[in-house]
Design a protein around this motif. Structure first.
Motif, PDB file in Angstrom:
ATOM      1  N   CYS A  14       0.831  -1.214   0.000  1.00  0.00           N
ATOM      2  CA  CYS A  14       0.000   0.000   0.000  1.00  0.00           C
ATOM      3  C   CYS A  14       0.856   1.252   0.000  1.00  0.00           C
ATOM      4  O   CYS A  14       0.604   2.191  -0.755  1.00  0.00           O
ATOM      5  N   VAL A  15       1.872   1.250   0.865  1.00  0.00           N
ATOM      6  CA  VAL A  15       2.746   2.418   0.947  1.00  0.00           C
ATOM      7  C   VAL A  15       3.511   2.591  -0.351  1.00  0.00           C
ATOM      8  O   VAL A  15       3.683   3.687  -0.861  1.00  0.00           O
ATOM      9  N   ALA A  18       1.482   4.226  -2.801  1.00  0.00           N
ATOM     10  CA  ALA A  18       1.159   5.599  -2.422  1.00  0.00           C
ATOM     11  C   ALA A  18       2.284   6.560  -2.741  1.00  0.00           C
ATOM     12  O   ALA A  18       2.044   7.692  -3.131  1.00  0.00           O
ATOM     13  N   ARG A 217       4.035  10.482  -0.088  1.00  0.00           N
ATOM     14  CA  ARG A 217       2.670  10.193   0.352  1.00  0.00           C
ATOM     15  C   ARG A 217       2.669   8.827   1.030  1.00  0.00           C
ATOM     16  O   ARG A 217       3.070   7.827   0.444  1.00  0.00           O
ATOM     17  N   ALA A 219       0.590   5.896   3.515  1.00  0.00           N
ATOM     18  CA  ALA A 219      -0.710   5.393   3.933  1.00  0.00           C
ATOM     19  C   ALA A 219      -0.732   5.112   5.430  1.00  0.00           C
ATOM     20  O   ALA A 219       0.257   4.692   6.006  1.00  0.00           O
ATOM     21  N   THR A 228      -6.757   1.049   4.193  1.00  0.00           N
ATOM     22  CA  THR A 228      -6.122   2.165   4.871  1.00  0.00           C
ATOM     23  C   THR A 228      -7.163   3.168   5.333  1.00  0.00           C
ATOM     24  O   THR A 228      -8.280   3.220   4.814  1.00  0.00           O
ATOM     25  N   THR A 231      -4.235   8.779   3.555  1.00  0.00           N
ATOM     26  CA  THR A 231      -2.827   9.038   3.295  1.00  0.00           C
ATOM     27  C   THR A 231      -2.449  10.432   3.772  1.00  0.00           C
ATOM     28  O   THR A 231      -3.291  11.333   3.854  1.00  0.00           O
ATOM     29  N   GLU A 233       0.666  13.438   3.157  1.00  0.00           N
ATOM     30  CA  GLU A 233       1.831  13.892   2.429  1.00  0.00           C
ATOM     31  C   GLU A 233       2.823  14.446   3.451  1.00  0.00           C
ATOM     32  O   GLU A 233       2.523  15.404   4.164  1.00  0.00           O
TER      33      GLU A 233
END
Length: 350
Positions: A14-15, A18, A217, A219, A228, A231, A233
């Motif tokens: 996921c990260v 992102a 960015r 998560a 999630t 997110t 930033e």
């Protein structure tokens, strides 16, 4: 060390999705330390330099893992053994001595909720082993240790010499070491000329520079199920840390026992699923992102805002056991909602 949990790899995916940079070459490296996955992403045009810098960081992580381990042989375990014996003066490493002093400052700010001196309680609850689990400790043993109230304030440090007023102090930097590792990594990368990188040590994240031509960015994991919460930033030098009841825990008779223990009661904290904090840039931003989430978690839904204020954290998010996401205004302004509809439905914001 504990085995990597499958959801850690899911979060990594996921990260990764992102923070894919909009421009510039990307180099990634990972290793298993601190009982979790540590990941480094560097954006730049010199692949060889990125490789060397990431290798230096992972080497440092391995050193910290060995020297700050709470139950495997090393300088921290040796210090704890000397305290238990009642040695009057104990020589330790300059680094551990400095970490004790820093942790004492954080303990004072948290009114004792952040307390790395409760290693005996952590061990009593069977979290000083690779796979936590039962049997449950006896109430009398819990009361004895909690009543003895081992605290960071029991320790005195002069150079690399430590003395303890309480033989039941047992140091466990599990709630601090990952964040400290972020700070060490940032210094190493800066010294090697790396301007743009993301460092992630098991949910404690620090951003350096940008991901190509935009901010990194990251998560925030949903504490129950896949997906999630949203997110964030991260700006240059900011750090984010998350503590939850879903990373190191076990269940007995349908009840979950997680590794975050209230020093005042001696029992694992109930009523909270996760806490995420966003910390402003600073020389100890990583360490604070790790430590600050614990007293906020312990304070629970009634006292979490006050705990965040005492820790100097403006951006904080707490998910309680009812699935309600409580957050400060500064974090709400930065959070970009995400997740599947069923996740958005469960984690109602307040």
């Amino acid at each position: 060390m504990p085995r990597a949990r499958p959801e850690i790899w899911l979060l990594w995916l996921c990260v990764a999705l992102a923070f894919r940079p909009a421009a510039g070459a990307e180099y990634r490296a990972a290793s298993y330390v601190f009982g979790t996955i540590a990941k480094i992403t560097i954006v730049g045009d010199d692949a060889a330099a990125a490789h060397d810098a990431a290798g230096a960081v992972l080497h440092e992580f391995d050193r910290l893992h060995r020297e700050l381990h709470a139950w495997q042989p090393g300088p921290l375990v040796a210090l704890n053994a000397a305290i238990a014996r009642g040695d009057r003066t104990i020589r330790t490493t300059p680094e551990i001595a400095e970490l004790i002093v820093r942790a004492q400052r954080l303990e004072a700010r948290s009114d004792g909720a952040f307390d790395p001196a409760i290693g005996r309680l952590v061990a009593l609850w069977n979290f000083h082993r690779d796979t936590p689990g039962g049997p449950l400790p006896g109430a009398s043993d819990i009361e004895r240790l909690a009543g003895a109230r081992p605290r960071m304030a029991d320790l005195r440090v002069a150079g690399d010499i430590v003395t303890s007023a309480n033989p039941l102090v047992q140091l466990d930097f599990g709630g601090y070491a990952k964040g400290y590792a972020l700070d060490r990594a940032a210094r190493i990368l800066h010294a090697r000329g790396v301007a743009n990188a993301l460092i992630d040590v098991g949910g404690n994240v620090m951003a350096l520079g940008e991901a190509g031509n935009r901010p990194w960015r990251v998560a925030i994991e949903a504490p129950r199920g896949a997906g999630t919460l949203g997110t964030l930033e991260l700006r240059d030098g900011e750090a984010m840390g998350t503590s939850g009841d879903y990373r190191r825990y076990y269940e007995i008779a349908g009840r979950r026992y997680a590794h975050i223990i209230d020093p005042r009661t001696g029992y694992p904290v109930c009523g909270v699923e996760s806490v995420t904090v966003l910390v402003a840039p600073g020389p100890e931003a990583g360490a604070l992102s790790d430590a600050a989430s614990k007293p906020i978690f312990i304070a629970g839904r009634e006292g979490w805002r006050e705990a965040a204020m005492h820790m100097g954290v403006a951006g904080a998010l707490l998910v309680d056991s009812d699935g309600v996401a409580h957050m400060t205004a500064p974090l709400r302004a930065r959070l970009r909602a995400a997740g599947a509809p069923e996740q958005r439905g469960r984690y109602a914001a307040r």
